[in-house]
Design a protein around this motif. Structure first.
Motif, PDB file in Angstrom:
ATOM      1  N   VAL A  15      26.480 -85.437  83.640  1.00 16.21           N
ATOM      2  CA  VAL A  15      27.108 -86.167  82.524  1.00 16.21           C
ATOM      3  C   VAL A  15      28.626 -86.120  82.705  1.00 16.21           C
ATOM      4  O   VAL A  15      29.182 -85.081  83.079  1.00 16.21           O
ATOM      5  N   ASP A  16      29.279 -87.260  82.454  1.00 19.33           N
ATOM      6  CA  ASP A  16      30.744 -87.304  82.538  1.00 19.33           C
ATOM      7  C   ASP A  16      31.381 -86.389  81.486  1.00 19.33           C
ATOM      8  O   ASP A  16      30.750 -86.045  80.482  1.00 19.33           O
ATOM      9  N   LYS A  17      32.636 -86.077  81.703  1.00 19.63           N
ATOM     10  CA  LYS A  17      33.351 -85.183  80.786  1.00 19.63           C
ATOM     11  C   LYS A  17      33.444 -85.810  79.396  1.00 19.63           C
ATOM     12  O   LYS A  17      33.941 -86.924  79.224  1.00 19.63           O
ATOM     13  N   PRO A  18      32.976 -85.112  78.371  1.00 20.54           N
ATOM     14  CA  PRO A  18      33.068 -85.644  76.999  1.00 20.54           C
ATOM     15  C   PRO A  18      34.526 -85.772  76.567  1.00 20.54           C
ATOM     16  O   PRO A  18      35.414 -85.087  77.063  1.00 20.54           O
ATOM     17  N   HIS A  19      34.777 -86.677  75.614  1.00 19.27           N
ATOM     18  CA  HIS A  19      36.129 -86.864  75.092  1.00 19.27           C
ATOM     19  C   HIS A  19      36.531 -85.704  74.173  1.00 19.27           C
ATOM     20  O   HIS A  19      37.694 -85.311  74.155  1.00 19.27           O
ATOM     21  N   ALA A  20      35.602 -85.184  73.431  1.00 17.77           N
ATOM     22  CA  ALA A  20      35.924 -84.106  72.481  1.00 17.77           C
ATOM     23  C   ALA A  20      35.606 -82.753  73.116  1.00 17.77           C
ATOM     24  O   ALA A  20      34.527 -82.551  73.673  1.00 17.77           O
ATOM     25  N   PRO A  21      36.518 -81.814  73.058  1.00 16.62           N
ATOM     26  CA  PRO A  21      36.244 -80.488  73.621  1.00 16.62           C
ATOM     27  C   PRO A  21      35.263 -79.707  72.746  1.00 16.62           C
ATOM     28  O   PRO A  21      35.129 -79.961  71.539  1.00 16.62           O
ATOM     29  N   LEU A  22      34.597 -78.748  73.374  1.00 15.97           N
ATOM     30  CA  LEU A  22      33.688 -77.879  72.631  1.00 15.97           C
ATOM     31  C   LEU A  22      34.490 -76.902  71.771  1.00 15.97           C
ATOM     32  O   LEU A  22      34.144 -76.642  70.612  1.00 15.97           O
TER      33      LEU A  22
ATOM     34  N   ALA B 117      29.517 -79.723  79.556  1.00 14.09           N
ATOM     35  CA  ALA B 117      28.583 -80.850  79.694  1.00 14.09           C
ATOM     36  C   ALA B 117      27.551 -80.522  80.764  1.00 14.09           C
ATOM     37  O   ALA B 117      27.813 -79.736  81.677  1.00 14.09           O
TER      38      ALA B 117
ATOM     39  N   THR C 149      35.746 -77.608  77.448  1.00 16.16           N
ATOM     40  CA  THR C 149      34.782 -78.711  77.330  1.00 16.16           C
ATOM     41  C   THR C 149      33.568 -78.389  78.197  1.00 16.16           C
ATOM     42  O   THR C 149      33.722 -77.935  79.339  1.00 16.16           O
TER      43      THR C 149
ATOM     44  N   ASN D 125      41.907 -76.083  75.546  1.00 16.90           N
ATOM     45  CA  ASN D 125      40.684 -76.853  75.300  1.00 16.90           C
ATOM     46  C   ASN D 125      39.601 -76.424  76.287  1.00 16.90           C
ATOM     47  O   ASN D 125      39.863 -76.288  77.486  1.00 16.90           O
TER      48      ASN D 125
END
Length: 477
Positions: A23-30, A19, A17, A15
């Motif tokens: 910004v905090d780490k997003p839940h969905a990976p890039l 950002a 991710t 995975n």
């Protein structure tokens, strides 16, 4: 920008991710990709960073990084990150002159450590797999799977230990199925292929009074057999050494009939004849309803119906072996019946085939039952823990059946089909009035002088046992 690159070795998933910095780490990976990196890992590897520019001059700077194997990497403290270098500045950033070399050396060290760890782990779970075993694939367990199931074969998971190995409780991680794993040491030998083929054949046995063999695993110098787990353990712990829990006569009689039914299935009802070769109380396990299930097929041998079994090495447990098996090394359905005798008397009398300690040390169980029968009170031989709440006819039937199956001539012993019929009351039990003893053991023959006969019986019985024991100690279990 912030970037997270994560690899899950269990699910083989990568995975990535991305950002902005605040910004905090997003839940969905890039980006998410299923790919196994194991083939890519080499013994020695270097890990670092690279970048490229386009048509417009740019600068790529790494302000901080965090690395972790087998866990979550430590989060970066953004307030402690260095500032971006000045565009066109006169002096080079300390990050480039000091940080990058230090980071590179550290990263190389971690990479080498990771590779060494991976190699050691691979060796730890290395298995012995040959081309001919592929046909048994569905019943061959991975060693890693059994290692995890038993928590690394920890001592707290040990159920029991015997002459051929240790048995551990386990829970398969995927299905959550409770299993029992028996570890047997072995040396590579030419007959291993045939042995595994037989084990897999036995794995197809299906009967309510047999412990199912689920499969096997071979690794280095050991063989692992996987069985269904029986929560109430082996029968012997309810019979000997002042057990904390005992079985009443109804429960014992149900176990006896169940084991007899299982042996009948092995001898006559399956596609081949299966000779168990190690019938005894410690190999009878109790399920949740206290049904008796015959287990431990590590010594079993198969042959086609209507053919003679081949002579093999003498294996089994001393005191459960028929005399003819000790002489010839040939295991047959009749030798299983003889072992079943010792099992019958164990359950009914609550004693071992030969007492090894205490005031009755050296007493042979079949001698004791025979002497009680000769005195006209065979029920005296029953287990004292049963009390008076017994069905006398059933107890007497079991004890007399034990004497009948002890016949010195294999052809004169009943088959397991007949044993089941006796226990179910489908056929009348034969007369035992002519039961006597010769130099080879119990036999049906007229005799004179009960006192002389009793002395002759005891002497011959001990002599026969000594022969069996000395044979076993020199070439068997």
């Amino acid at each position: 920008m912030q970037l997270w690159v994560e690899y899950d070795g269990t699910h083989k998933q990568i995975n990535v991710t991305l950002a902005p910095i605040n910004v905090d780490k997003p839940h969905a990976p890039l980006i998410s990709l299923n790919h196994d990196l194991a083939p890519i890992l080499n013994k020695t590897m270097y890990v670092g960073f690279s970048s490229s520019t386009g048509s417009v001059p740019t600068s790529h700077c790494i302000l901080g990084w965090s690395f972790k194997m087998n866990g979550q990497a430590q989060e970066l403290v953004l307030s402690q990150l260095p500032k971006l270098p000045r565009v066109g500045g006169k002096k080079m950033s300390k990050l480039l002159t000091i940080g990058v070399p230090v980071v590179s050396v550290s990263l190389i060290f971690l990479a080498i450590s990771g590779v060494i760890y991976a190699i050691r782990r691979k060796r730890k779970f290395a298995e012995l797999l040959e081309d001919w075993e592929l046909e048994y694939g569905p019943q061959r367990f991975k060693y890693k799977e059994l290692y995890i199931a038993t928590e690394g074969f920890r001592e707290k998971e040990l159920l029991r230990r015997g002459g051929f190995g240790k048995v551990y409780k386990g829970i398969l991680p995927a299905s959550k199925t409770e299993i029992a794993v028996k570890r047997i040491s072995h040396e590579s030998r030419q007959g291993m292929k045939e042995f595994v083929a037989e084990i897999m054949s036995i794995g197809r046995l299906r009967h309510r009074n047999l412990v199912p063999l689920l499969g096997y695993c071979r690794r280095k110098g050991e063989l692992l057999l996987v069985y269904d787990y029986m929560p109430n353990g082996s029968l012997d712990k309810y019979l000997y050494n002042q057990p904390t829990a005992t079985l009443n006569w109804g429960q014992r009689f149900k176990v006896i009939r169940g084991v007899a039914s299982g042996l009948f299935y092995l001898h006559e009802e399956w596609e081949q004849v299966v000779v168990h070769r190690d019938v005894k109380a410690s190999n009878v396990l109790l399920d949740r309803e206290l049904n008796g299930r015959l287990g431990d097929f590590g010594l079993a041998r198969l042959y086609d119906h209507g053919t003679d079994p081949q002579t093999t090495h003498i294996v089994g447990t001393v005191r459960y072996l028929a005399t003819e098996q000790a002489r010839s090394g040939k295991a047959t359905t009749s030798t299983d019946v003889f072992s079943f005798v010792a099992f019958l008397l164990e359950v009914a009398c609550g004693r071992r085939p030969i007492e090894t300690q205490g005031p009755l040390q050296g007493v042979i169980l079949v001698d004791w039952v025979f002497s009680c029968w000769k005195k006209g009170n065979i029920l005296e031989a029953r287990d004292g823990n049963l009390g008076t709440e017994i069905i006398s006819k059933e107890v007497e039937l079991v004890l007399k059946l034990g004497l009948l199956c002890s016949h010195s001539e294999p052809s004169d012993r009943p088959s397991m089909r007949q044993v089941v019929q006796y226990l179910e009351g489908d056929i009348a039990f034969p007369e035992l009035s002519f039961l006597g003893h010769s130099s080879s053991g119990l036999t049906f023959a007229p005799h004179e002088g009960s006192d002389d006969f009793a002395k002759s019986y005891q002497s011959s019985s001990f002599t026969g046992l000594s022969y069996v024991e000395s044979t076993l100690l020199s070439g068997g279990r």
